[in-house]
Design an enzyme around this catalytic site. Sequence first.
Site, short mmCIF file in Angstrom:
data_model
loop_
_atom_site.label_atom_id
_atom_site.label_comp_id
_atom_site.label_asym_id
_atom_site.label_seq_id
_atom_site.Cartn_x
_atom_site.Cartn_y
_atom_site.Cartn_z
N SER A 1 -6.12 -3.38 -4.59
CA SER A 1 -4.69 -3.65 -4.65
C SER A 1 -4.42 -4.90 -5.49
O SER A 1 -4.75 -4.93 -6.68
CB SER A 1 -4.14 -3.78 -3.23
OG SER A 1 -2.73 -3.72 -3.22
N ASP B 1 -1.06 7.26 -1.23
CA ASP B 1 -0.87 5.81 -1.13
C ASP B 1 0.61 5.49 -0.97
O ASP B 1 1.43 5.89 -1.80
CB ASP B 1 -1.43 5.16 -2.41
CG ASP B 1 -1.56 3.65 -2.31
OD1 ASP B 1 -0.63 3.00 -1.81
OD2 ASP B 1 -2.60 3.12 -2.76
N HIS C 1 -3.71 3.92 1.08
CA HIS C 1 -4.00 2.59 0.54
C HIS C 1 -4.96 1.79 1.42
O HIS C 1 -5.28 0.65 1.11
CB HIS C 1 -2.69 1.81 0.39
CG HIS C 1 -2.75 0.62 -0.52
ND1 HIS C 1 -2.87 0.74 -1.89
CD2 HIS C 1 -2.71 -0.72 -0.28
CE1 HIS C 1 -2.90 -0.47 -2.44
NE2 HIS C 1 -2.81 -1.38 -1.49
#
Length: 282
Positions: free
Chosen positions: A151, A228, A260
């Site tokens: 991320s 996600d 995610h």
Amino acid sequence: MTDVETLGQHACCGGSVRFLRHQSSELGVPATFGIFLPKEALAGEKVPVVHVLGGLTCTHETFLIKSNAVRFAAEHGIALVAPDTSPRNTGTAGEDDEYDLGTGAGFYVDATHAPWSAHYRMESYIRKELPALTESLFPLDGNRRGIMGHSMGGMGALNQALNHPEFWKTVSALAPICHPSVIPWGRKAFDAYFGGDPAKWKECDPTLLLRSGHQHPTSILVDQGLQDQYLADLRPDALVEAAKECGQALDMRRHDDSDHSYWFIQTVIADHLSHHAKGLKA
């Protein structure tokens, strides 16, 4: 040599996971990091090393504990170094007000705008201070050094590798923020850390770096889940298009049922350690 305090030490997968603290000259406050040393390093052998960067709100412990990377790093005889995601307890006004700015949200950049510029220097900490420190303390081979992240940390890993390809020999990312200058997360952080200077954004946006001619000599591995919850903000398609335009080798793997979370990371992490082992042990 910098004084380093051991906060915890745990036998794991034939090696050792350790959490340490030192006074950082780049950050101006004490900084913590985690490290996994495989059995080869414990025996004194110089080993390849991959720096692993966590996402928003994570700490120096998160990736090592949750990703299952240690197991596969041990199989390949690779060390892992996990920095924190920001400096902490700096006294900077507003650093604890919001989850996506300040504490836990350093975005792996060097802030140039007050008050953040006094301590929020994660780009230099990761590229200069932390590798120098860990390679002086442990048998890590600085000529075989890779970087990966999740991320916000995936963004940081891509930026580091594209800006300094001679320093980071391999690179991969998990659900990275690919085009931060056009999304709310990135614009908020960049406005604060850079005082609204758009020229600085080009140095910290993987898509813009590729468009401006920055490349890495190896293939970049990226995994992205299509379930996600942040997919619209991650902009993987922008990274793919920029890579095509400049000829950067990029393996963007999309997963229909993945989100995610660290469950997604656990699903693909073995491939990422194999990717780094192939490049660092060639």
